[in-house]
Design a protein around this motif. Sequence first.
Motif, PDB file in Angstrom:
ATOM      1  N   GLN A  29       0.752  -1.176  -0.083  1.00  0.00           N
ATOM      2  CA  GLN A  29      -0.142   0.108  -0.195  1.00  0.00           C
ATOM      3  C   GLN A  29       0.962   1.164  -0.033  1.00  0.00           C
ATOM      4  OE1 GLN A  29      -3.122   0.015  -0.558  1.00  0.00           O
ATOM      5  NE2 GLN A  29      -3.755  -2.139  -0.014  1.00  0.00           N
ATOM      6  N   GLU A  30       1.935   1.269   0.087  1.00  0.00           N
ATOM      7  CA  GLU A  30       3.021   2.255   0.206  1.00  0.00           C
ATOM      8  C   GLU A  30       3.126   2.896  -1.263  1.00  0.00           C
ATOM      9  OE1 GLU A  30       3.943   3.364   3.161  1.00  0.00           O
ATOM     10  OE2 GLU A  30       2.695   1.518   3.819  1.00  0.00           O
ATOM     11  N   VAL A  31       2.199   3.127  -2.011  1.00  0.00           N
ATOM     12  CA  VAL A  31       2.228   3.733  -3.227  1.00  0.00           C
ATOM     13  C   VAL A  31       1.993   5.236  -2.998  1.00  0.00           C
ATOM     14  CG1 VAL A  31       1.559   3.702  -5.332  1.00  0.00           C
ATOM     15  CG2 VAL A  31       1.997   1.464  -4.350  1.00  0.00           C
ATOM     16  N   GLU A  32       2.780   6.096  -3.654  1.00  0.00           N
ATOM     17  CA  GLU A  32       2.302   7.504  -3.207  1.00  0.00           C
ATOM     18  C   GLU A  32       1.038   7.608  -4.440  1.00  0.00           C
ATOM     19  OE1 GLU A  32       4.235  11.705  -3.606  1.00  0.00           O
ATOM     20  OE2 GLU A  32       5.535  10.122  -3.611  1.00  0.00           O
ATOM     21  N   GLU A  33       0.332   8.368  -3.588  1.00  0.00           N
ATOM     22  CA  GLU A  33      -1.032   8.874  -4.463  1.00  0.00           C
ATOM     23  C   GLU A  33      -0.673  10.122  -5.363  1.00  0.00           C
ATOM     24  OE1 GLU A  33      -5.345   8.540  -2.868  1.00  0.00           O
ATOM     25  OE2 GLU A  33      -4.639  10.578  -2.273  1.00  0.00           O
ATOM     26  N   GLU A  34      -1.229  10.281  -6.357  1.00  0.00           N
ATOM     27  CA  GLU A  34      -0.955  10.941  -7.487  1.00  0.00           C
ATOM     28  C   GLU A  34      -2.443  11.654  -7.833  1.00  0.00           C
ATOM     29  OE1 GLU A  34       0.696  11.664 -11.914  1.00  0.00           O
ATOM     30  OE2 GLU A  34       1.219   9.702 -10.800  1.00  0.00           O
ATOM     31  N   ARG A  35      -2.236  13.134  -7.823  1.00  0.00           N
ATOM     32  CA  ARG A  35      -3.267  13.914  -8.196  1.00  0.00           C
ATOM     33  C   ARG A  35      -3.443  13.710  -9.829  1.00  0.00           C
ATOM     34  NH1 ARG A  35      -3.896  18.915  -4.464  1.00  0.00           N
ATOM     35  NH2 ARG A  35      -4.392  17.696  -2.323  1.00  0.00           N
ATOM     36  N   ILE A  36      -4.827  13.687 -10.046  1.00  0.00           N
ATOM     37  CA  ILE A  36      -4.832  13.889 -11.823  1.00  0.00           C
ATOM     38  C   ILE A  36      -5.796  14.870 -11.829  1.00  0.00           C
ATOM     39  CG2 ILE A  36      -4.520  11.302 -12.420  1.00  0.00           C
ATOM     40  CD1 ILE A  36      -7.270  10.779 -11.944  1.00  0.00           C
ATOM     41  N   ALA A  37      -5.825  15.372 -13.160  1.00  0.00           N
ATOM     42  CA  ALA A  37      -6.330  16.614 -13.285  1.00  0.00           C
ATOM     43  C   ALA A  37      -7.756  16.512 -13.263  1.00  0.00           C
ATOM     44  CB  ALA A  37      -5.669  17.402 -14.651  1.00  0.00           C
ATOM     45  N   ASP A  38      -8.648  17.830 -13.256  1.00  0.00           N
ATOM     46  CA  ASP A  38     -10.036  17.729 -13.400  1.00  0.00           C
ATOM     47  C   ASP A  38     -10.320  17.563 -15.058  1.00  0.00           C
ATOM     48  OD1 ASP A  38     -12.589  18.577 -13.769  1.00  0.00           O
ATOM     49  OD2 ASP A  38     -12.153  20.441 -12.466  1.00  0.00           O
ATOM     50  N   THR A  39     -11.252  16.530 -15.235  1.00  0.00           N
ATOM     51  CA  THR A  39     -11.294  16.363 -16.597  1.00  0.00           C
ATOM     52  C   THR A  39     -12.952  16.391 -16.883  1.00  0.00           C
ATOM     53  OG1 THR A  39     -11.125  14.099 -16.065  1.00  0.00           O
ATOM     54  CG2 THR A  39      -9.389  15.097 -16.965  1.00  0.00           C
ATOM     55  N   GLU A  40     -13.723  16.846 -16.214  1.00  0.00           N
ATOM     56  CA  GLU A  40     -15.057  16.859 -16.592  1.00  0.00           C
ATOM     57  C   GLU A  40     -15.691  15.649 -16.942  1.00  0.00           C
ATOM     58  OE1 GLU A  40     -15.540  20.019 -19.358  1.00  0.00           O
ATOM     59  OE2 GLU A  40     -15.088  21.602 -17.929  1.00  0.00           O
ATOM     60  N   GLY A  41     -15.740  14.741 -15.919  1.00  0.00           N
ATOM     61  CA  GLY A  41     -16.384  13.507 -15.920  1.00  0.00           C
ATOM     62  C   GLY A  41     -15.589  12.186 -16.546  1.00  0.00           C
ATOM     63  N   ARG A  42     -14.077  12.758 -16.924  1.00  0.00           N
ATOM     64  CA  ARG A  42     -13.476  11.485 -17.747  1.00  0.00           C
ATOM     65  C   ARG A  42     -12.132  11.627 -16.837  1.00  0.00           C
ATOM     66  NH1 ARG A  42     -14.196  10.356 -23.060  1.00  0.00           N
ATOM     67  NH2 ARG A  42     -12.169  10.849 -23.568  1.00  0.00           N
ATOM     68  N   PHE A  43     -11.554  10.669 -16.627  1.00  0.00           N
ATOM     69  CA  PHE A  43     -10.351  10.785 -16.088  1.00  0.00           C
ATOM     70  C   PHE A  43      -9.599   9.982 -16.974  1.00  0.00           C
ATOM     71  CE2 PHE A  43     -13.146  11.080 -12.356  1.00  0.00           C
ATOM     72  CZ  PHE A  43     -12.428  11.908 -11.597  1.00  0.00           C
ATOM     73  N   SER A  44      -8.253  10.604 -17.218  1.00  0.00           N
ATOM     74  CA  SER A  44      -7.332   9.952 -18.091  1.00  0.00           C
ATOM     75  C   SER A  44      -5.856   9.378 -17.218  1.00  0.00           C
ATOM     76  CB  SER A  44      -6.693  11.098 -19.033  1.00  0.00           C
ATOM     77  OG  SER A  44      -7.736  11.434 -20.093  1.00  0.00           O
TER      78      SER A  44
END
Lengths: 1189, 231
Positions: A741-756
Amino acid sequence: METRPKVWLKDFLPEDFRRGSHRFGLWIGTTSAPVRYTAQPSSVTRLPSGPAGWPGRPWPGQQQRCAGRRASAAEFSVSAFPSQASTTSPSHRRPPARKVRVARSRLPQDPVRLPRGTEGRRIPVGPRSAKSAKQDGKLQKTSPLCPPPRFSRNSRPSALAPQLIHSPGPGRLGTSAPPSTPAPAPAPAPHTPRRTRPGSRSPSPAAKAELMALFEVFQTTFFLTLLSLRTYQSEVLAERVPLTPVSLKVSTNSARQSLHLQWTVQNLPYHQELKMVFQIQISRIETSNVIWVGNYSTTVKWNQVLHWSWESELPLECATHFVRIKSVVDDARFPEPNFWSNWSSWEEVSVQDSLGQDILFVFPKDKLVEEGANVTICYISRNIQNNVSCYWEGKQIYGEQLDPHVSVFHLSSVPFIRKTGADMYCEVSQGNVSTSIKGIVLFVSKVLEEPKDFSCETRDFKTLHCTWDPGVDTALGWSKQPSQSYTLFESFSGEKKLCTHQNWCNWQITQDSQETYNFTLIAENYLRKRSVNILFNLTHQVYPMNPFSVNFENVNATNAIMTWKVYSVKNNFTYLCQIEVYCEGKMKQQYNVSIKMNGEYFLSDLEPFTEYMARVRCAGASHFWKWSQWSGQNFTTLEAAPSEAPDVWRNVNSEPGSHIVTLFWKPLSKLHANGKILFYNVVVENLDKPSKSELHSVPAPAKSTKLTLDRHSYEIWVTANNSVGASPASIIVISADPENQEVEEERIADTEGRFSLSWKPQPGDVVGYVVDWCDHPQYTLCDLQWKNVGPNATSTVISTDAFRPGVRYNFRIYGLSTKRIACLLEKKTGYSQELAPSDNPHMLVDKLTSHSFTLSWKYYSTESQPGFIQGYHVYLKSKARQCHPRFERAVLTDGSECCKYKIDNPEEKALIVDNLKPKSVYEIFVTPFTSAGEGPNATFTKVTTPDEHSSMLIYILLPMSFCVLLIMIGCYLKSQWIKETCYPDIPDPYKSSILSLIKFKEKPHLTIMNVSDCIPDAIEVVSKPEGTKIQFRKSLTETELTKPNYLYLLPTEKNHSGPVPFICFENLTYNQATSDSGSCGHVPVPMKPPPSQLGLMISPENVKKALGKNYMNSLGEISAGGTNLNYVSQLASPMSGDKDSLPTNPVEPSNCSEYKRQMAVPLCLASPPLTENSSLSSITLLNPGEHYR
Amino acid sequence: MDSWYPRMAKPWDSWGMLACLCTVLWHLPAVPALNRTGDLGPGPSIQKTYDLTRYLEHQLRSLAGTYLNYLGPPFNEPDFNPPRLGAETLPRATVDLEVWRSLNDKLRLTQNYEAYSHLLCYLRGLNRQAATAELRRSLAHFCTSLQGLLGSIAGVMAALGYPLPQPLPGTEPTWTPGPAHSDFLQKMDDFWLLKELQTWLWRSAKDFNRLKKKMQPPAAAVTLHLGAHGF
């Protein structure tokens, strides 16, 4: 008129010619033309029957016939005229030498027409051409008359009019042939003379003479041919007997506006037919005004009455007409030259005289014309003095005056206005009063259209159903014209049927052998007839009946046999049938098959457990005409084992000593389930140590199951099962090691209903990647979702409708090893749409000083917000205009201004606000912000900075308090010492050893030394100011009733307002201390018994009584009420010195000296209940007190 | 009357109460509002006839507009006022004022009855030749209403005791569009038919109004009588 369809002469049958000019036969074909009617009722087989014959009262539709004839007549006249005009025989100038003024037609575009069979000459229409007149499209003025045509001597008009048809009489009609046409010489009849002379003037009516005349003609001709002597020829011809038209009678038909001529030919040989040409002249108003000249060729028989009609565009009532006629022989048997006969005398035709006595007439009477026709209307006014005004459709129109009584109006190209006709009326008015009104209704019919889309078809080979598009309805109101009728005519059988409907008709097939049909559809109204024709083979026009008995046999999971039937209509008739297979509304398969009667088709490639709809339609196979309607039926294929393994994923929660594995699977699609899934089998197998596999069966609607496994590697097989079988297994392996579980969490950009999402590829072999997330992370049952991604992909796009704005979604990306072990690679988090924070932090104000304070909101969670917190805005409001350093000015939504400080670090949750003014009010507000904006508006918190000096006070007070505390602690710790130092215990006389001695005596009260027994050593008054004495005394008197009767030797704090006199008893025990301090105040001195008590004690009886009564009872309470002890100073012995003393029971001075100790007297004892007596006694005691002063 | 009035001062007197009750009952038939049980004569039927006439006037206004538009100009022009030629058989509604005044009720009603009998017959002929279904419907509706008016007039006449005019045999009007009758004259006849119908309805309204006034019972007198009698 030029636009009308042409009438071709070749279309006429020879019979038509024979029957006369009025009897144009109708012919059927696609050539459209106005209806041609004959005037003879005998021609019913070819024409619509008319009730009345000619001449006579017109039957309905007669007017249309006129219009029809008019069209063809106009056509004929055009070609006939020029040649006639160019060839005028000099011999024809003889009829009374008149300078005939040829009338110019008053209807330039609708000139006088010739009836059929007549070679008409249209009188030139004057300065306006027909074309230009037509272009005007308006009412035309009557034009001046035209000069008459001139006929040449050798004119042969009939040669230039090949179309002419004549109507000599019923049953004896023949084709007209031009005189020059070579014709075989008829075989001479044995009883008829061979030769006649058409130019002979012999008036003999005898047949013989006529034959002779004919002979003469031939003879002369022959002779002249030989001699070629023209002069002689003229003379000889002049001597011939002419065939002159005689007995000319003219009748009229007002409704048809036609003149009907009948005449006979004089000098005609008996029983001999002769082709002749008659020239007819018609004048209007006066004989010189010739408006029409035309030729009429016919074969004339002996004693025959000839008929001929002419139709006038002007109603006959409007003007007087004149008619005359002349003739010439035009027969091949009689060679040229032929000579015209003399003109007959003018026959005058006047209808006006037969009119009634009305003052005004309008003609024609109601008229029916076709749209676009030209109509001439006139009125006749009896009195020329009358003022007549005429109106067409409500608007006044002006005509042309034909004569003083008659005015003419030309309406050109009349349009269709309404079914009830358009009105034209004239009224006679005298002044403003209308005295008479007359009018006509002009019924204008729409032009009959040719039927469109005419077709016939059969469904059962018994009935032909013919349909067409009828076009406009030409019906008129007032029963002037009904809707057009439709007639079906079949040429091979010769049958005809009048259709009762306007757009369809059924035709019964009577002969089975007839295969080919030639149908003519005739549309007809009063004015026109149109027809269309179709020729077809019956088997090519089959519109089959709908198939029936559609069934399915041998239906299994993937195929079925479809059967159906068609109606047998004819032997060996082959149908082409089309099959369509639908699934969920979409067409899946389509087939064509040829059948005879029973259809069958094997449907394959069907999906198991699927409802299908199959339908069939058929058409004639040999010649496609039309499909039948569809006939269909539904069927469902059987189930099959699921074809695909379920998509399985897991979530592992590691607990000490075990893994909690939750398996999730997605329901199989209908395509792969192949039936209804009943349950899922989960087989768990330990990989680390061989053991028996566990089978868990989960009923179907479930989509997950939870397993508790120990810390070993497990392989889990999941299959979906329906009633037929199990699907392939989906395999997943749970590693023995806990998930990293020791994986760093990364933020992803706001993509309006879609996550790339993208990730780094996992080193080593992977069979794929899995991305999982929760659709509803805010709930406990977060609805875990996952997506399988291929091994080569390093990115994917997650898009579902479940994503909501303001919810943080956490994505985990796993790599699946070849051993089916999942390894967490990356974590991503993001919002499908960031929102502004929903709440503001709870703010704490700390470290408040007069110049600064500290704000903190350390408990504010940045994680549970509907967006990534980017920082905080601190708003500060103060009375000061200027913002503090680091603050910038900002305007709030409510318009108020304040200072704003921005904190960019979301983890920085405190702020020191300094540079404040003391004793000022500051309003402060902290709100976080995300990319979507700030948190909600909230109230400002007020902070008041303290005064500057208050802090100073704290600096002083605190040490002081500390000191006091120290002292107190010290006092507490050293209390014994202090006690001993400051207030040592007073010796208890009852505890003294002397009591033991007293016990032996009977009178315990004697143990107390009586004051009176003692002689005080000394009483020293330190100071006795005057006022004090008074006050002292006074106070005693004032308080004697309410206060205990103590004599306060020591002043209390309250009434310590200055130098107070106090009395110190010189006690040897305290003598030292008193003398040391000079005052007793600072030493805790027990209250001394007041003098009153002292006084009471003075009395030995009182003392005895008191002691005997109370003291002993109080002994036990002494220790308990220690705090209430009053110490009574025990004087050692009464000392001499004061004269005022009241010594009672004087004690031995030696005794007194022995007891220099104080005695504690209980308070209760010391303050006995106040009685009146006691108070009184105290007062009395006070008085002696004064003695102390 | 005078006997009970003083007793009213003592209502507790039972004899006074009884007298009061009796007197009220005695006077009840004299109150016009309650006197509705008997035969009222021709008044209401005249009123109904009058109302029907006014209704028909209104109905004809729209019907005539439609029909004259159907005929086309000039018949639908408002100022078209041709001399009355032809249409002689139509009963004329216009009479000299003095003549009209001199008519008695019977004659008046008879003329009305006869006129509408004729007009109704012609109107039915009009209906037969109308080309559009909508027009035929309107005409049929109007004919029904006119038939009702005819019945209503007959009712009034019967109520007044006048005999209905008997049509002479052979003189019944018939709709015969003869061959000599031109379409224009036919249209003119239709125009005049509607016009005469309008005039007749107007005249009838006047007639019935006059008759109504004449037949109306003197209600005011009754009221006065009651006032003097009772109170």
